[in-house]
Motif scaffolding. Structure first.
Motif, PDB file in Angstrom:
ATOM      1  N   ALA A 207      88.763  19.852  24.253  1.00  0.00           N
ATOM      2  CA  ALA A 207      87.703  20.810  23.926  1.00  0.00           C
ATOM      3  C   ALA A 207      86.805  20.258  22.821  1.00  0.00           C
ATOM      4  O   ALA A 207      85.580  20.378  22.879  1.00  0.00           O
ATOM      5  CB  ALA A 207      88.310  22.139  23.509  1.00  0.00           C
ATOM      6  N   GLU A 208      87.415  19.628  21.835  1.00  0.00           N
ATOM      7  CA  GLU A 208      86.639  19.042  20.739  1.00  0.00           C
ATOM      8  C   GLU A 208      85.744  17.919  21.254  1.00  0.00           C
ATOM      9  O   GLU A 208      84.572  17.832  20.897  1.00  0.00           O
ATOM     10  CB  GLU A 208      87.595  18.519  19.666  1.00  0.00           C
TER      11      GLU A 208
ATOM     12  N   ARG B 235      75.895  25.808  20.982  1.00  0.00           N
ATOM     13  CA  ARG B 235      75.726  27.176  20.473  1.00  0.00           C
ATOM     14  C   ARG B 235      76.346  28.196  21.422  1.00  0.00           C
ATOM     15  O   ARG B 235      76.949  29.176  20.979  1.00  0.00           O
ATOM     16  CB  ARG B 235      74.241  27.467  20.257  1.00  0.00           C
ATOM     17  N   ILE B 236      76.203  27.982  22.721  1.00  0.00           N
ATOM     18  CA  ILE B 236      76.809  28.902  23.697  1.00  0.00           C
ATOM     19  C   ILE B 236      78.314  28.970  23.462  1.00  0.00           C
ATOM     20  O   ILE B 236      78.902  30.054  23.374  1.00  0.00           O
ATOM     21  CB  ILE B 236      76.510  28.459  25.143  1.00  0.00           C
ATOM     22  N   ILE B 237      78.946  27.810  23.349  1.00  0.00           N
ATOM     23  CA  ILE B 237      80.396  27.763  23.160  1.00  0.00           C
ATOM     24  C   ILE B 237      80.785  28.372  21.814  1.00  0.00           C
ATOM     25  O   ILE B 237      81.705  29.190  21.739  1.00  0.00           O
ATOM     26  CB  ILE B 237      80.921  26.326  23.299  1.00  0.00           C
ATOM     27  N   LYS B 238      80.100  27.984  20.771  1.00  0.00           N
ATOM     28  CA  LYS B 238      80.448  28.480  19.425  1.00  0.00           C
ATOM     29  C   LYS B 238      80.313  30.001  19.352  1.00  0.00           C
ATOM     30  O   LYS B 238      81.208  30.687  18.861  1.00  0.00           O
ATOM     31  CB  LYS B 238      79.562  27.826  18.375  1.00  0.00           C
ATOM     32  N   GLU B 239      79.211  30.531  19.867  1.00  0.00           N
ATOM     33  CA  GLU B 239      78.986  31.978  19.798  1.00  0.00           C
ATOM     34  C   GLU B 239      79.984  32.735  20.672  1.00  0.00           C
ATOM     35  O   GLU B 239      80.527  33.754  20.260  1.00  0.00           O
ATOM     36  CB  GLU B 239      77.551  32.315  20.208  1.00  0.00           C
ATOM     37  N   ALA B 240      80.218  32.250  21.890  1.00  0.00           N
ATOM     38  CA  ALA B 240      81.168  32.939  22.772  1.00  0.00           C
ATOM     39  C   ALA B 240      82.574  32.905  22.177  1.00  0.00           C
ATOM     40  O   ALA B 240      83.272  33.923  22.156  1.00  0.00           O
ATOM     41  CB  ALA B 240      81.154  32.323  24.167  1.00  0.00           C
TER      42      ALA B 240
ATOM     43  N   VAL C 209      91.206  27.621  21.872  1.00  0.00           N
ATOM     44  CA  VAL C 209      91.008  26.171  21.962  1.00  0.00           C
ATOM     45  C   VAL C 209      89.558  25.815  21.624  1.00  0.00           C
ATOM     46  O   VAL C 209      89.297  24.860  20.890  1.00  0.00           O
ATOM     47  CB  VAL C 209      91.372  25.676  23.386  1.00  0.00           C
ATOM     48  N   PHE C 210      88.613  26.600  22.131  1.00  0.00           N
ATOM     49  CA  PHE C 210      87.211  26.292  21.869  1.00  0.00           C
ATOM     50  C   PHE C 210      86.745  26.796  20.497  1.00  0.00           C
ATOM     51  O   PHE C 210      85.809  26.233  19.925  1.00  0.00           O
ATOM     52  CB  PHE C 210      86.323  26.756  23.020  1.00  0.00           C
ATOM     53  N   GLN C 211      87.410  27.799  19.936  1.00  0.00           N
ATOM     54  CA  GLN C 211      87.147  28.172  18.539  1.00  0.00           C
ATOM     55  C   GLN C 211      87.502  26.992  17.642  1.00  0.00           C
ATOM     56  O   GLN C 211      86.757  26.638  16.728  1.00  0.00           O
ATOM     57  CB  GLN C 211      87.994  29.380  18.124  1.00  0.00           C
ATOM     58  N   HIS C 212      88.642  26.406  17.916  1.00  0.00           N
ATOM     59  CA  HIS C 212      89.090  25.236  17.153  1.00  0.00           C
ATOM     60  C   HIS C 212      88.050  24.116  17.249  1.00  0.00           C
ATOM     61  O   HIS C 212      87.672  23.521  16.233  1.00  0.00           O
ATOM     62  CB  HIS C 212      90.448  24.758  17.683  1.00  0.00           C
ATOM     63  N   ALA C 213      87.597  23.832  18.455  1.00  0.00           N
ATOM     64  CA  ALA C 213      86.633  22.740  18.661  1.00  0.00           C
ATOM     65  C   ALA C 213      85.319  23.018  17.941  1.00  0.00           C
ATOM     66  O   ALA C 213      84.748  22.122  17.318  1.00  0.00           O
ATOM     67  CB  ALA C 213      86.382  22.549  20.153  1.00  0.00           C
ATOM     68  N   ALA C 214      84.830  24.247  18.022  1.00  0.00           N
ATOM     69  CA  ALA C 214      83.544  24.592  17.427  1.00  0.00           C
ATOM     70  C   ALA C 214      83.579  24.641  15.904  1.00  0.00           C
ATOM     71  O   ALA C 214      82.548  24.477  15.257  1.00  0.00           O
ATOM     72  CB  ALA C 214      83.064  25.932  17.977  1.00  0.00           C
ATOM     73  N   ASN C 215      84.754  24.822  15.349  1.00  0.00           N
ATOM     74  CA  ASN C 215      84.863  24.948  13.899  1.00  0.00           C
ATOM     75  C   ASN C 215      85.436  23.726  13.207  1.00  0.00           C
ATOM     76  O   ASN C 215      85.590  23.719  11.992  1.00  0.00           O
ATOM     77  CB  ASN C 215      85.707  26.187  13.551  1.00  0.00           C
ATOM     78  N   LYS C 216      85.758  22.711  13.992  1.00  0.00           N
ATOM     79  CA  LYS C 216      86.344  21.499  13.406  1.00  0.00           C
ATOM     80  C   LYS C 216      85.227  20.542  12.985  1.00  0.00           C
ATOM     81  O   LYS C 216      84.269  20.369  13.715  1.00  0.00           O
ATOM     82  CB  LYS C 216      87.245  20.835  14.441  1.00  0.00           C
ATOM     83  N   PRO C 217      85.371  19.929  11.830  1.00  0.00           N
ATOM     84  CA  PRO C 217      84.355  18.935  11.433  1.00  0.00           C
ATOM     85  C   PRO C 217      84.303  17.794  12.445  1.00  0.00           C
ATOM     86  O   PRO C 217      85.306  17.477  13.072  1.00  0.00           O
ATOM     87  CB  PRO C 217      84.852  18.418  10.087  1.00  0.00           C
ATOM     88  N   SER C 218      83.135  17.203  12.617  1.00  0.00           N
ATOM     89  CA  SER C 218      82.999  16.116  13.595  1.00  0.00           C
ATOM     90  C   SER C 218      83.869  14.932  13.242  1.00  0.00           C
ATOM     91  O   SER C 218      84.206  14.717  12.100  1.00  0.00           O
ATOM     92  CB  SER C 218      81.592  15.569  13.666  1.00  0.00           C
TER      93      SER C 218
END
Length: 140
Positions: free
Chosen positions: A40-41, A53-58, A128-137
């Motif tokens: 996911a990351e 943005r779609i993934i992060k917001e959802a 899983v996608f919350q983790h990906a969207a909030n993890k530093p690059s």
């Protein structure tokens, strides 16, 4: 037992024999269809900003974001934003980042062709996608 096989640039004959063997035992094979945090990351980081943005917001809203919420601050059109997700999933399968058995993690919601009313991340993938969207690059 779990067996993972990666064959880079197989010859045509080898590939044909391996696929035949797998087809002969298809009833005993369970394809890998799991979006892991790492996958996911990697997908998230491969996306352009609007698709991210779609993934992060959802993900931050429990799995669903309305198109109206996404249009705020935009010029009103979301055209092409979610198509980037499909292209990145397809590219990841071609590059060997994940198997081609993974489904799209984001599903457009709406009446069909035309404007969508929102985007949905299936319940089992939200974390899983919350983790990906909030993890530093990180570099791959």
């Amino acid at each position: 037992m779990r067996i993972t096989i990666t064959v880079e640039e197989p010859t045509g004959d080898f590939q044909e024999k391996l696929l035949t063997l797998l087809a002969d035992h298809a009833a005993d094979i369970e394809p890998d269809t799991t979006w892991t945090k790492e996958r996911a990351e990697r997908l998230y980081l491969a996306l352009p900003t609007n698709a991210r943005r779609i993934i992060k917001e959802a993900a931050s809203r429990g799995g669903y974001v309305s198109a109206d919420d996404l249009r705020e601050g935009e010029e009103g059109s979301l055209r092409g934003h979610s198509a980037a997700i499909k292209r990145a999933v397809d590219r990841g399968a071609r590059e060997g980042w994940w198997p081609d058995t993974l489904e799209l993690p984001v599903q457009a919601q709406g009446p069909g062709f035309g404007k969508v009313v929102g985007y949905l991340i299936p319940e089992g993938l939200v974390e899983v996608f919350q983790h990906a969207a909030n993890k530093p690059s990180r570099d791959w």
